[in-house]
Design a protein around this motif. Structure first.
Motif, PDB file in Angstrom:
ATOM      1  N   LYS A  59      -9.951  -3.134  19.897  1.00  0.00           N
ATOM      2  CA  LYS A  59     -10.243  -2.289  18.734  1.00  0.00           C
ATOM      3  C   LYS A  59      -9.000  -2.190  17.856  1.00  0.00           C
ATOM      4  CE  LYS A  59     -13.878   0.419  20.840  1.00  0.00           C
ATOM      5  NZ  LYS A  59     -14.453   1.743  20.994  1.00  0.00           N
ATOM      6  N   GLN A 113      -6.275  -0.716  15.486  1.00  0.00           N
ATOM      7  CA  GLN A 113      -5.717   0.623  15.405  1.00  0.00           C
ATOM      8  C   GLN A 113      -4.427   0.645  14.597  1.00  0.00           C
ATOM      9  OE1 GLN A 113      -3.741   2.119  19.045  1.00  0.00           O
ATOM     10  NE2 GLN A 113      -4.400   0.220  20.004  1.00  0.00           N
ATOM     11  N   GLU A 127     -10.330   2.018  14.624  1.00  0.00           N
ATOM     12  CA  GLU A 127     -11.541   1.637  13.904  1.00  0.00           C
ATOM     13  C   GLU A 127     -12.772   2.006  14.727  1.00  0.00           C
ATOM     14  OE1 GLU A 127     -12.280  -2.095  11.091  1.00  0.00           O
ATOM     15  OE2 GLU A 127     -12.173  -2.632  13.207  1.00  0.00           O
TER      16      GLU A 127
END
Length: 111
Positions: free
Chosen positions: A21, A23, A50
């Motif tokens: 993810k 970030q 996100e």
């Protein structure tokens, strides 16, 4: 042993729950180990992830700790990856000048 309070706000995650993810790390704090039998430090981290918003997590993963210790904030566009070495960051760290230039371009600011 009592838990140490943290100044960070946001939903609490484990670092390995954020694998893959995107970030932006906005704050970090190095702390001594919670265990008495090891000297391995760990970091409390606050980031904007996100799809998750503002989160906080702790990590003692050696490669993450090394980068958190040396990199300047904010650490933009970071993705936690996992392989045979363990957890590590992939992505770009922008200098303050590069960050200002990116903001100027993104918001069409001329000064």
């Amino acid at each position: 042993m009592q838990k140490q309070p943290t100044r960070f706000a946001g939903k609490k995650f484990k670092a390995d729950m954020l694998i893959g993810k995107l970030q932006t790390i906005v704050d970090k704090e190095e702390r001594p180990s919670k265990r008495t039998d090891t000297k391995q430090p760990y970091f409390d981290v606050q980031a904007v992830v996100e799809g998750e918003g503002l989160v906080r997590y702790s990590t003692s993963a050696q490669l993450l700790v090394q980068e958190l210790r040396t990199a300047a904030l904010p650490m933009r566009d970071k993705i936690i990856q996992k392989d045979w070495r363990g957890l590590y960051f992939e992505g770009t760290v922008y200098t303050l000048e590069e960050e200002e230039e990116r903001i100027r371009r993104e918001f069409a600011i001329n000064y």
